[in-house]
Design an enzyme around this catalytic site. Structure first.
Site, short mmCIF file in Angstrom:
data_model
loop_
_atom_site.label_atom_id
_atom_site.label_comp_id
_atom_site.label_asym_id
_atom_site.label_seq_id
_atom_site.Cartn_x
_atom_site.Cartn_y
_atom_site.Cartn_z
N HIS A 39 0.82 -1.21 0.00
CA HIS A 39 0.00 0.00 0.00
C HIS A 39 0.86 1.26 0.00
CE1 HIS A 39 -0.49 -0.60 4.66
NE2 HIS A 39 0.72 -0.79 4.28
N ASN A 40 0.36 2.28 -0.72
CA ASN A 40 0.97 3.60 -0.76
C ASN A 40 2.32 3.65 -1.46
OD1 ASN A 40 -0.84 3.54 1.85
ND2 ASN A 40 -0.68 5.68 1.24
#
Lengths: 351, 351, 351
Positions: free
Chosen positions: C238-239
């Protein structure tokens, strides 16, 4: 329920019965899970303790043991005998009766006899599906792909256009065959895709684990040889050829144009750089990184890989590097003192 | 739109409000992405600069900061408080209303209440689907498989025959549960398949990442214990048991019959050889290769793995091996000269 | 069948023809697989032997070779010219004519012109499908997800809610976009899930290999930049943000919040720890483990990674550690003897 006497099983596998061969066997199980009617398996002395309490009706052994009172079947290769017998009792794979109305099968596809096509399967134009093939839900078979007889394709497998699959192949769920090879050429800062015009060929009796990916060749074929067994989550790049009866453990990654020989064993998470050759019967230890070709029969480990025994020694020494550095430091200190002492004496004598 | 006052949120999570607790919160966001109405999160001093410019209406903090003018909720475990509050504002998973006509659900399957079965789902004979379960498109549920209540199964997941899944489990897209374990026995040059007759059991509150593969046991069960969290693309071999509340980072590979204890943490790309035991609360550094069992509480790294602190030192020394070799060479040269000098003197004196 | 003269192809790619430019070309192939009508490719002297026997009608070369009698097209970047020409002859992807009745397409979805939606596709509410997009069987497109024009989505791909995909993107079979990021916070012994409220954005001209997983951001976006090419079985946490035109080889794993620059190359099976930065044009060798940020332009290898040349030297020395230990032992023995000898002399003189 299938039931066989121990004598019948001995005849089937070729072993020798000690004790009452008329005992009826209705299944196979580990010593711990065995129930009355179970045939169990004992070769590893570490499990001797379980012999006293197992509920198995009979044992397969390498040589009869006095620690078990019931009948025993002594076989030359007990695990092989056990596997063959287990096959008799294993439930046959479930078969959808015929072709589901909820499958999409192109009218030009050639369908063999006694096939099972579950709902949610897609079969493209001019594809060939052999006799007794089972396609579970979510399977995609692209145009002109062909599947040999008795092949088993579990759910959500993708077989892209033109891929050729032999007979008695098992493809576990989520496998992808014939995705594009990873081929690009730099065009300024960006990457220009090299069309991947080849295909994938899977020979007979291959088994491919869940979510494995095998890319199509740039030209020609990526080939998985007869009898190869692949564990889960393995990557096979374009134009790779894997020889007969090789074994690949989970999460192996093989770069483009690698040639793997016959009866090779690749441990889990091994990576192989492109265009290399792994000779017949070579063995590569888990997590190794192969940066140059491996001769036939060699056993190697490490990144970059070296002979396995040497790697064992080198890696245990790596862990002891802090001590080695201390020993070098001590030598340096001692040496400096000794040299000073020798020079001092020298001077004294000269004085 | 859900709206809660900061006071209500403090009551919900147990923290203490500094400033105007009546401010209404309609969502959570990072400091950078926050809008009016957002509750944001600040514990890391590296992000102090963002406090001056954030548009957040309130903050969760470990202790109140003077760098932010608005109301603040001080919590003992601010990240936990933040996660709990975020849950209030998270959109609930979309539910298909009932069972789609475009799904294939066997008439003998047991279906709970308030379930959602999307188009393109397959549910086999005698399968059990618990209350409020959601099955997204492309999910396959084999015969006699069972799924506990409130479990969420994302698209294209394959759950093979007989697999048991607990309640409140989350299976991300592409997961495969219950594919055959990788078990073969050599029969001459070729490999004979050992039937994989066991199953997989997933306990309550487990989360399994996208495209993970968990093989069924040869006999008995492969078990993922209550509360285990698995990242994406992980391989779990047959007969593995993973203890409660353990955490597995992406691309881990666990060979057959390994026992992982409770609250163990396995870093990304770790590989574990078969039949080993990883003790409770042990931690294994990323990319490590585990070739022998790890005692409870140990922190290890490397291939083969050694205590983590030792590995840090050893691997930094590995990088310095060229220097070490130079030091050894220098010692060898110096030593040879010194010995020659000493012998020379010796001779001189004796002369 | 497409047919072009070599002169036309030279005009198309910008090269220079030697020999008869009017020869008609109907396809591309390797030297070995070429048939009459084939254009083949020669730059690597290792394949000189194949020039005498190839059936190719013409060659693309870096400079004309006297070992081939037929016409030749000399190009500045011969592989790029070859790839561009191959594109002319590559079969266009198969298109389902329109939207299949056996697909589930929500009435609120926005559909572009000339799209192909195969049977067994699911498109959720308010999703946007651009012009000429092809969605193969088993593709899931969640609510509010959007797909740009000319994007190609192979079978069994999962695109979760809200994910944004650009134009001319290729998603190979089994890809998962937008599964939850791996975010938990300890709550006593158990793990509390941090809701993953962000999304994934795939920019134009990206290609993502089979069974890759890209998690949605906790907040904000996980971003795959324009022109990025990803091989199979890659994990992106994620991210993460990946810069334009970077290349990721198979089985790479990237932890949460990593920033990868532009034109970076990550070798196969590389792992990157969370929150690090990989600078523009950096190159990371296969299987490396990145534990700290890599400056722009650096070339690193190893776990933990060090400059690539240093790693080459250090890893060859690791293999030679047993010899180094022998040298240290010899020094220790020799030194002990010499010191004893010096002390002995010393005593003798003092006596």
């Amino acid at each position: 329920m299938v039931e066989k006497s121990l004598n019948e099983l001995a005849e089937f596998t070729g072993g020798r019965v000690k004790g009452d061969g008329s005992v009826l066997i209705s299944g196979v199980a580990s010593l711990k899970d065995a129930r009355p009617g179970s045939l169990s398996f004992f070769v590893d002395r570490r499990f001797e303790g379980e012999l006293a309490v197992t509920k198995a009706s009979a044992l397969i052994v390498d040589k009869p043991t006095s620690l078990f009172g019931g009948p025993q079947l002594a076989a030359e290769n007990p695990l092989l005998a056990f596997a063959k017998i287990a096959t008799l009792f294993a439930p046959p794979p479930k078969r959808y009766p015929g072709v589901s109305d909820d499958a999409s099968v192109d009218g030009t596809a050639e369908l063999g006899s006694d096939i099972s096509i579950y709902p949610g399967v897609f079969v493209g134009a001019r594809a060939k599906i052999g006799d007794r093939v089972i396609l579970y839900p979510g399977v995609f078979v692209g145009e002109r792909a062909s599947i040999g007889s008795d092949t088993l394709v579990y759910p959500n497998v993708t077989i892209m256009n033109g891929v050729e699959i032999g007979s008695r192949v098992i493809l576990h769920a989520g496998v992808v065959l014939g995705s594009d090879g990873f081929g690009f050429v730099r065009d300024g800062a960006s990457s220009f895709k090299i069309p991947q015009l080849g295909t994938v060929r899977i020979e007979d009796d291959v088994e491919i684990g869940a979510n494995c990916c095998i890319d199509r060749a740039a030209f020609g074929e990526t080939v998985i040889g007869r009898g190869v067994k692949m564990d889960n989550l393995i990557q096979v790049g374009h134009n790779v050829v894997i020889g007969q009866d090789s074994i690949l453990v989970a999460q192996v990654g093989i770069s483009g144009s690698v040639r793997v020989g016959r009866q090779v064993v690749l441990g889990g998470q091994v990576g192989i750089a492109d265009h290399l050759e792994i000779g017949d019967r070579a063995m590569v230890g888990s997590q190794s990184g192969i940066a140059k070709s491996v001769p036939p029969g060699d056993v190697v480990s490490g990144t970059p890989a070296i002979p396995h025994r040497r790697w064992l020694r080198a890696s245990s020494l790596t862990a002891r590097l802090p001590d080695l550095v201390d020993r070098i430091k001590k030598l340096e200190r001692g040496f400096a003192e000794l040299r000073a002492a020798v020079r001092h004496e020298d001077k004294e004598r000269k004085v």
